[in-house]
Write an enzyme that holds these catalytic residues in place. Structure first.
Site, PDB file in Angstrom:
ATOM      1  CB  CYS A   1      -0.946   0.016   1.202  1.00 48.79           C
ATOM      2  SG  CYS A   1      -2.021  -1.415   1.248  1.00 48.79           S
ATOM      3  CB  ALA A   2       3.987   2.155   0.304  1.00 52.32           C
TER       4      ALA A   2
END
Lengths: 111, 158
Positions: A63-64
């Protein structure tokens, strides 16, 4: 314990050829996680082969996505540690990474 | 070595295509160039096709990076696509999709060991890796039919 085990992991992982650790070297500047790249192998392949050996890691963007772009990698492999992680388990991870390299043809290297 | 489960996925011929990919290059004068991308995991493939005078695929080549399955699948595609008409290539792409999803029969091709991809059907998380290049191929064929030279598409459908 988290800092100590992360320090141990950083030390052992840095002995693996072709393994590049993302982020600070000082364990005090990190949480109990280490993201890394292994040769030019894709994290999904690394993750699948480690899973087969009973080792669980996370693979992907975590999620980055902006960070992935900054690091200029498609994805990373991430190992995380907690109160129950032992040094022995880190050793198993390092050994497992050696087998992953061997499987994909990076033979004859120290793991 | 690592258990019979993964031997089904990472079959010898797949590893061979990953370590020594065929047609990993650029064509001098492609009819089209299409980029396919799996945004969820970072696999990417750019496929180039050159046509002969009869409208058949004369050559196919790819570039990109990603996991072993995605790259091996693309390499095999370039061998299988060469010499086919657009219709034949499209049909093969659909056949491969069905095979790796487990919804269709095993398909093969005399030019390359496509049936090795059958093992993917038991690993749902890797289906998109195997189909990326084939979905890109279908996109490329559509582009050619519509008279467009290049496209930059984020292709991802199950």
């Amino acid at each position: 314990h988290e800092i100590a085990i992360t320090r141990y992991a950083l030390r052992k992982l840095s002995t693996v050829d072709d393994l590049r650790i993302h982020g600070p070297e000082n364990p005090a500047h990190r949480g109990g996680v280490v993201s890394f790249a292994l040769a030019d192998l894709h994290p999904h392949d690394i993750g699948m082969l480690l899973d087969q050996q009973g080792i669980a890691i996370r693979a992907g963007h975590h999620c980055a996505q902006p960070l992935m772009r900054r690091l200029n990698v498609p994805a990373t492999t991430r190992a995380s540690f907690y109160v129950y992680t032992t040094e022995e388990e880190i050793d198993v991870l390092v050994e497992g990474l050696g087998k992953v390299k061997e499987f994909f043809g990076y033979a004859g290297q120290r793991a | 070595m690592l258990g019979s489960g993964l031997d089904e996925l990472y079959r010898e011929v797949i590893l061979d295509h990953y370590k020594a990919p065929r047609n990993r290059r650029h064509l001098t004068d492609p009819a089209c160039s299409v980029r396919g991308h799996n945004p969820l995991c970072g696999d990417q493939i750019t496929l180039e096709l050159a046509l002969d005078d009869a409208g058949r695929i004369a050559e196919a080549a790819f570039s990109g990076n990603g996991c072993a399955i995605s790259q091996a699948s693309a390499s095999m595609l370039t061998e299988a696509a060469a010499g086919k008409t657009l219709d034949e290539a499209e049909q093969l792409a659909e056949g491969v999709r069905g095979m790796v999803m487990g919804t269709g029969p095993v398909v093969g091709d005399p030019a390359t060991d496509l049936e090795a991809l059958e093992g993917v059907k038991n690993f749902a998380v890797r289906v998109k890796c195997a189909t990326l290049s084939w979905n890109t191929l279908r996109q490329a064929i559509q582009m050619i039919r519509e008279g467009k030279a290049a496209a930059d598409a984020v292709i991802e459908k199950e």
